[in-house]
Design an enzyme around this catalytic site. Structure first.
Site, PDB file in Angstrom:
ATOM      1  N   ASP A 169      -1.677   6.941   6.304  1.00  0.00           N
ATOM      2  CA  ASP A 169      -2.702   6.028   5.805  1.00  0.00           C
ATOM      3  C   ASP A 169      -2.988   5.051   6.938  1.00  0.00           C
ATOM      4  O   ASP A 169      -2.192   4.156   7.218  1.00  0.00           O
ATOM      5  CB  ASP A 169      -2.183   5.281   4.562  1.00  0.00           C
ATOM      6  CG  ASP A 169      -3.145   4.173   4.110  1.00  0.00           C
ATOM      7  OD1 ASP A 169      -4.224   4.025   4.721  1.00  0.00           O
ATOM      8  OD2 ASP A 169      -2.799   3.456   3.147  1.00  0.00           O
ATOM      9  N   TRP A 192       0.839  -1.216   0.000  1.00  0.00           N
ATOM     10  CA  TRP A 192       0.000   0.000   0.000  1.00  0.00           C
ATOM     11  C   TRP A 192       0.863   1.250   0.000  1.00  0.00           C
ATOM     12  O   TRP A 192       0.561   2.233  -0.697  1.00  0.00           O
ATOM     13  CB  TRP A 192      -0.995  -0.028   1.157  1.00  0.00           C
ATOM     14  CG  TRP A 192      -1.916  -1.195   1.032  1.00  0.00           C
ATOM     15  CD1 TRP A 192      -1.990  -2.282   1.850  1.00  0.00           C
ATOM     16  CD2 TRP A 192      -2.870  -1.433  -0.020  1.00  0.00           C
ATOM     17  NE1 TRP A 192      -2.923  -3.169   1.374  1.00  0.00           N
ATOM     18  CE2 TRP A 192      -3.478  -2.678   0.239  1.00  0.00           C
ATOM     19  CE3 TRP A 192      -3.268  -0.713  -1.150  1.00  0.00           C
ATOM     20  CZ2 TRP A 192      -4.464  -3.223  -0.588  1.00  0.00           C
ATOM     21  CZ3 TRP A 192      -4.256  -1.245  -1.980  1.00  0.00           C
ATOM     22  CH2 TRP A 192      -4.834  -2.487  -1.689  1.00  0.00           C
ATOM     23  N   LYS A 225     -12.713  -1.544   7.131  1.00  0.00           N
ATOM     24  CA  LYS A 225     -12.102  -2.506   8.056  1.00  0.00           C
ATOM     25  C   LYS A 225     -12.638  -2.274   9.476  1.00  0.00           C
ATOM     26  O   LYS A 225     -13.325  -3.112  10.023  1.00  0.00           O
ATOM     27  CB  LYS A 225     -10.584  -2.416   7.997  1.00  0.00           C
ATOM     28  CG  LYS A 225     -10.081  -2.755   6.571  1.00  0.00           C
ATOM     29  CD  LYS A 225      -8.664  -2.360   6.364  1.00  0.00           C
ATOM     30  CE  LYS A 225      -8.274  -2.260   4.911  1.00  0.00           C
ATOM     31  NZ  LYS A 225      -8.413  -3.467   4.114  1.00  0.00           N
TER      32      LYS A 225
HETATM   33  C1  PLP Z   1      -3.272   0.084   4.417  1.00  0.00           C
HETATM   34  C2  PLP Z   1      -4.177   0.198   3.218  1.00  0.00           C
HETATM   35  N1  PLP Z   1      -4.128   1.313   2.478  1.00  0.00           N
HETATM   36  C3  PLP Z   1      -4.924   1.471   1.390  1.00  0.00           C
HETATM   37  C4  PLP Z   1      -5.778   0.477   0.991  1.00  0.00           C
HETATM   38  C5  PLP Z   1      -6.625   0.679  -0.237  1.00  0.00           C
HETATM   39  O1  PLP Z   1      -7.895   1.055   0.185  1.00  0.00           O
HETATM   40  P1  PLP Z   1      -9.111   1.266  -0.816  1.00  0.00           P
HETATM   41  O2  PLP Z   1      -9.489  -0.067  -1.349  1.00  0.00           O
HETATM   42  O3  PLP Z   1     -10.154   1.892   0.081  1.00  0.00           O
HETATM   43  O4  PLP Z   1      -8.673   2.194  -1.896  1.00  0.00           O
HETATM   44  C6  PLP Z   1      -5.874  -0.703   1.747  1.00  0.00           C
HETATM   45  C7  PLP Z   1      -6.816  -1.768   1.347  1.00  0.00           C
HETATM   46  O5  PLP Z   1      -6.853  -2.842   1.898  1.00  0.00           O
HETATM   47  C8  PLP Z   1      -5.040  -0.846   2.876  1.00  0.00           C
HETATM   48  O6  PLP Z   1      -5.073  -1.955   3.626  1.00  0.00           O
END
Ligand code: PLP
Length: 364
Positions: A176, A109, A200
């Site tokens: 994030d 991520w 989550k």
């Molecule tokens: C730490 C983290 N950041 C970003 C994301 C991406 O999120 P989204 O699907 O809401 O764009 C995730 C998805 O699991 C994640 O675990």
């Protein structure tokens, strides 16, 4: 087996990494409000975002979120759309604009956030865990003094690592927090921006919670599309356009549930207890391997392995048959992963441990 069962519906024990398990009492409230939001006679999904009943929902969600986080008034709480992945580019588009920013690379991520930021300026990777397969968080950082902000990922959903302390950085911090938001006490005042997809710990997919210092938001570019500018959403209280009204309602109910749980301190203690029960068992036998460095282990996503991929497949098949769903690791990392978000109960962790013990007895 004891299930988190709502009246007639059979429910599995859900280890999904997201969208993920929600509290049954919240789901029951949601069900009750589908046909009529309170006594309005209009269902939550049918209710105008400009109506007084929805405004009350939005205000309550904001108020409870602020109270849970003990968030000072100089921060705005926004309910946006597009997921955390949209923040990956909104942030550099607003604040980088040809300048440099520090990024900490702790896995998939973080790398995706880095990839997007490179479109807008000079990305300085201050540290990376890649050489250790992201099983340990970087402890030393090489900051660029030109960085206009520092971006990090507080919990790494795929690798099962979690920052136990907010990293010290010379530049304003952006986090994030998608996979550990409000899983315990947070330190919002150490950040200028925290964002998280809701799916989550907070509610359904389709809402992104953004907590932003209002003064920092004003540093954002003014020649950007209206929807991309944080000031737009601050000024209009997340109502510039039609927000995800249903998602905000569910979050409102989840925040109320969190307050009934005793707030973030109590929730944090329970999450630590849940994760410890599982890690202690995994550490007790050489049959299992928990690859993440002890001090960096996530309370939200417990990653573990067996000696062979065949044995891991066997375990996943058997758990699925026994009603323990979603233990397969992320497709990019393999192995096994138990996601233990806020709504996941200690009782269900004990059920998993009992299952694993029995599996070890038969296969060890
Ligand atoms: C730490 C983290 N950041 C970003 C994301 C991406 O999120 P989204 O699907 O809401 O764009 C995730 C998805 O699991 C994640 O675990």
């Amino acid at each position: 087996m004891n299930r988190q069962a709502s009246s007639a519906t059979k429910r599995l024990i859900n280890f999904s990494a997201g969208p993920a398990v929600l509290p049954v009492e919240v789901l029951e409230e949601v069900r009750d409000n589908l046909l009529s939001l309170g006594d309005t006679g209009i269902g939550i999904m049918e209710c105008s975002h400009r109506s007084k009943p929805f405004e009350d929902v939005l205000n309550a969600a904001e108020r409870d979120c602020r109270e849970l986080l003990n968030l000072p008034d100089n921060y705005a709480i926004l309910f946006l759309q597009g997921g955390a992945s949209t923040q990956f580019f909104h942030i550099p588009m607003n604040f980088m604009t040809g300048e440099a920013a520090n990024y900490i690379d702790t896995g998939v991520w973080a790398s995706k956030a880095i990839k997007e930021a490179k479109l807008f300026g000079d990305v300085h990777v201050a540290a990376s865990g890649e050489a250790e397969n992201y099983a340990r968080l970087p402890k030393e950082f090489n900051w660029s003094d030109r960085g206009v902000y520092t971006h990090y990922t507080s919990n790494n959903t795929i690798y099962g690592t979690e920052f136990k302390r907010v990293p010290e950085s010379p530049a304003p911090l952006i986090c994030d927090a998608s996979s550990n938001i409000m899983s315990g006490p947070m330190e919002p005042a150490k950040h200028v921006l925290i964002y998280a997809g809701a799916q989550k710990n907070l509610g359904p997919s389709g809402v992104t919670l953004v907590i932003i210092d209002k003064e920092f938001a004003e540093r954002g570019g003014k020649n950007l599309p209206t929807m991309v500018q944080y000031r737009t959403h601050i000024k209009d209280n997340s109502l510039y356009n039609t927000p995800n009204t249903f998602g905000i309602f569910v979050m409102n109910r989840v925040f109320a549930w969190m307050k009934r749980q005793g707030g973030l301190e109590a929730i944090g203690k329970r999450n630590a207890e849940k994760a410890k029960a599982l890690y202690d068992y995994l550490d007790s036998s050489a049959f299992w391997k928990a690859p993440v460095a002890q001090e960096d282990r996530s309370n939200m996503n417990v990653v573990f392995r067996l000696a062979t991929e065949d044995l891991e497949k066997k375990l996943v098949n058997e758990t699925e048959k026994a009603g323990l769903s979603g233990l397969k690791g992320h497709r990019s990392a393999g192995g096994l992963r138990a996601s233990l978000y806020n709504a996941f109960t200690l009782e269900h962790v004990h059920e998993l441990v009992a299952f694993l013990k029995e599996f070890e007895r038969r296969n060890g």
